[in-house]
Design an enzyme around this catalytic site. Structure first.
Site, PDB file in Angstrom:
ATOM      1  N   GLY A  95      47.022  40.473  39.991  1.00 52.68           N
ATOM      2  CA  GLY A  95      48.284  41.055  40.441  1.00 52.68           C
ATOM      3  C   GLY A  95      48.936  41.640  39.199  1.00 52.68           C
ATOM      4  CB  SER A 128      42.495  41.072  37.967  1.00 49.11           C
ATOM      5  OG  SER A 128      43.191  42.233  37.650  1.00 49.11           O
ATOM      6  CB  ALA A 129      46.762  39.198  36.339  1.00 48.47           C
ATOM      7  CG  HIS A 165      40.825  46.138  36.818  1.00 48.81           C
ATOM      8  ND1 HIS A 165      40.315  46.175  38.100  1.00 48.81           N
ATOM      9  CD2 HIS A 165      41.738  45.122  36.821  1.00 48.81           C
ATOM     10  CE1 HIS A 165      40.890  45.234  38.841  1.00 48.81           C
ATOM     11  NE2 HIS A 165      41.759  44.577  38.092  1.00 48.81           N
ATOM     12  CD  GLU A 201      37.467  48.116  39.026  1.00 44.14           C
ATOM     13  OE1 GLU A 201      36.837  48.721  39.899  1.00 44.14           O
ATOM     14  OE2 GLU A 201      38.716  48.087  38.971  1.00 44.14           O
TER      15      GLU A 201
HETATM   16 CA   LIG Z   1      46.829  44.062  37.846  1.00 41.23          CA
END
Ligand SMILES: [Ca+2]
Ligand SMILES: [Ca+2]
Lengths: 245, 245
Positions: A95, A128-129, A165, A201
């Site tokens: 997020g 991700s985060a 990413h 990714e």
């Molecule tokens: Ca993000």
């Protein structure tokens, strides 16, 4: 010199889902491969990267349900620190990285998570985060700084940074904003900054004690100050990154 | 209700240069059109967004030389606050927005610049990071948080935010990282956040007292909480954005 080995079991994903798939479909089936070996039939989920904690937790619960991995959202816990202390596994979702790290500081979870993961060997899974906050700092996130955490120092479960990413520069682009590579190089103009592992990714890092391997399908690039950029293919041994400088 | 008009002359560029051009070629010729009317034959340049202050200042000096605009780097001033107080115009360059804002805080320049620009009518010209710091906050920068400023609140020369180097989402992309639009929308999930003017490369905003016009070649999008995204063409009157809420 390595002083002693660290107990540590981490899965750090660049991203959770591939285009056209259900949310978390890509990552959840890979995480499931570690379920029995790492004892992850139940996990505490930290949804702070998004603002809709309940909705987010429900989505994650649904994604892990087919694998028999039970998900409990930390936002429901009366005492989040106690929830971390009793967790059998900790899953941290993507997020906004700033929002996530601020949530960890606000709830005083930095030290408890470090202790559980590095001293008790509790598995940590991030995407991700959730991978950004597992590293030395969030200084190489791609997210917008929508809230102000008291520091950019993060959980430091590994002594380097991740850029999730990661995208290689498009040689035909006429866009004048910095490329991802240029942004990481600007970070490394500051003295003493740690290596940055740029995960495309489809890639993730598997860390077990003092071993680290690049997994997934798409490879990674490694940025280190004063060294040329290195490219790594899936299954590469990246354990050297765990030796702190 | 507008209480009184604000003295203010700002040029806020999305970017300084277009692909294939010399550095600042695009912006410098446009800035030159305001030179005589705004009395900008000499400008104080703030190079904090990059770490090579002297090199950066030389590049900017060279770009403005053909127009007879003299550039002085603030890094050479013994007293940066005094340099701001005596500046006839303030130019703030792009690079890393976090580094730039931290530099403004470290040198205690936030209030002096605000005073010069909003009370003395000193022209302010910014590009990229230099536009971000002119607004309410840097919360909508695209840059990596390579250093930690004490706050994300910025100069607030205008009561909204800018996203420079704005790019529309590519409908064919399989990249799973957030689009620029999604990142801005995540910012607006936080209550009370100001409008975000997303300037495509080739766009700039001209602000004169209580008037604001979109200039350049490529248009902008405006994001406001609880309202649909609006598109604006070059020459659009955006003065309504200056009315503080
Ligand atoms: Ca993000
Ligand atoms: Ca920049």
């Amino acid at each position: 010199m390595k002083m002693s080995s660290t107990s540590r079991r981490l899965l750090l994903f660049s991203n959770s889902s591939m285009a056209g798939e259900e949310y978390l479909q890509f990552a959840s089936s890979l995480i499931n491969q570690f379920k029995d070996g790492w004892g992850m039939s139940k996990a505490l989920f930290i949804p702070y990267a998004l603002r809709t904690h309940e909705d987010y937790t429900e989505k994650v619960k649904k994604a892990f349900h087919p694998f028999g991995i039970e998900i409990e959202g930390i936002h429901k816990a009366e005492d989040p620190v106690a929830a971390v202390r009793s967790a059998k596994a900790i899953f941290v979702g993507g997020g906004n990285t700033f929002q996530l790290l601020k949530g960890l500081y606000d709830h005083k979870l930095i030290d408890p998570i470090r202790k559980s993961v590095l001293q008790e060997g509790v598995p940590y899974v991030g995407w991700s985060a959730g991978s950004n906050v597992a590293t030395a700092s969030i200084c190489t996130t791609n997210d917008m700084p929508i809230v102000h955490p008291p520091s950019f120092h993060a959980l430091a479960l590994v002594p380097f940074n991740i850029n999730p990413h990661f995208v290689d520069a498009d040689p035909n682009s006429t866009h004048m904003g910095e490329t991802r590579e240029q942004r990481i190089e600007q970070y490394h103009e500051i003295e003493g900054m740690p290596p940055v592992l740029a995960l495309r990714e489809g890639s993730f890092l598997e860390v077990h004690d003092d071993s680290a391997f690049l997994r997934g399908r798409s490879g990674a690039k490694l940025f280190r100050t004063g060294k040329p950029v290195e490219a790594f293919e899936p299954e590469a041994n990246l354990s050297f990154l765990l030796e702190s400088s």
